[in-house]
Enzyme design. Structure first.
Site, short mmCIF file in Angstrom:
data_model
loop_
_atom_site.label_atom_id
_atom_site.label_comp_id
_atom_site.label_asym_id
_atom_site.label_seq_id
_atom_site.Cartn_x
_atom_site.Cartn_y
_atom_site.Cartn_z
CB CYS A 193 -2.20 4.24 9.13
SG CYS A 193 -3.66 4.82 10.03
NE ARG A 196 -3.62 0.16 2.51
CZ ARG A 196 -4.31 0.54 3.58
NH1 ARG A 196 -4.29 -0.19 4.68
NH2 ARG A 196 -5.01 1.67 3.56
#
Length: 281
Positions: free
Chosen positions: A240, A183
């Site tokens: 995040c 990611r």
């Protein structure tokens, strides 16, 4: 007082304490009904269920019409009302747990510190550790109760998107992204349709804080690993995908004795919503 982690054995010895509040934070980002279903099938005796989306997050779009990320923080007053409805008092010892290495429980741990409540700890190893020590689970839902918790001086820091943007050029603070490496590199379009990371960010996957059994690594090991990443933790920002697993890194820093890092609550989901903001891949 427990302020970071508690073992299953330690929790078991206090499970009947009337001033202890145990909260189940299990969740699945891809199936938002999974946490409640898992709780209904069995949970730690006396535990109440807390849904990430419904009780620990605000609306994704603010009153100004601007997208704030997938899990923006609620207003503090609203969160205090939630905590009171869970029976939490100013002097309560709160224990939070999940079954995912603490990735969701750490969010509630951080949020309680956000409103100034210090006596909150994550069950190390979560429900699997509880079961592994032979402790019981139940399907019984505890009776509702009310608490008197009130907002106190915050124990944590936050930064907003403008501060993160300014930090790209100043490089005054170390930005650490808790997402998985694929990611971070922009290679997982299923979760992040717009892939990549904030320029200058470092990557520390939250699961790197854990041992193979799902419990946190020892404090001295975490201190060694994190010191190599952030140096001075008070000059670091954790982020995040949406401000959830970044709290796991903040918990790891606290366990390691490296205090003062801030949370960017909007994180990648807020950042990438504005295509004028720079992206690295």
């Amino acid at each position: 007082m427990y302020t970071t982690l508690i073992s299953a054995t330690e929790l078991a010895s206090h499970i009947a304490d009337t001033n202890w509040v145990v909260l189940d934070c299990r969740h699945d980002l891809m199936d938002t009904k999974a946490g409640q279903a898992a709780y209904d099938q069995g949970h730690i005796p006396g535990a109440q269920f807390v849904h990430l989306d419904q009780r620990l997050s605000a609306a994704k779009t603010g009153a100004d019409g601007i997208f704030r990320g997938r899990h923006p923080l609620p207003e503090k007053a609203s969160f205090i009302t939630t905590l009171q409805a869970l029976g939490i008092n100013n002097d309560s010892q709160v224990i939070v747990y999940d079954a995912h290495g603490g990735m969701f429980a750490a969010r509630l741990w951080w949020m309680l510190r956000w409103v100034g409540h210090k006596a909150v700890a994550v069950l190390d190893g979560g429900l699997p550790a509880w079961i592994a020590t032979g402790q019981p689970v139940t399907t019984e839902v505890p009776a509702a109760r009310s608490g008197n918790i009130s907002e106190q001086a915050t124990l944590v820091g936050t930064v907003d998107v403008s501060q993160v943007l300014a930090n790209i050029s100043s490089a005054a603070k170390t930005l650490v992204d808790a997402r998985a490496a694929d990611r971070f590199r922009g290679e997982n379009e299923t979760i992040d349709p717009i892939g990549g990371h904030i320029p200058g960010a470092k990557n520390r996957f939250f699961k790197d804080n854990l041992q193979a059994d799902g419990r946190f690594k020892p404090a001295d090991q975490l201190q060694q690993e994190w010191s190599a990443i952030v140096g001075d933790a008070s000059q670091a920002i954790m982020q995040c995908g949406s401000g959830v697993t970044a709290c796991h890194n903040l918990l790891a820093l606290e366990v390691a004795g490296l205090q003062g890092a801030a949370l960017y609550p909007g994180s990648w989901s807020e950042w990438c919503a504005d295509t004028s903001r720079p992206v690295e891949r």
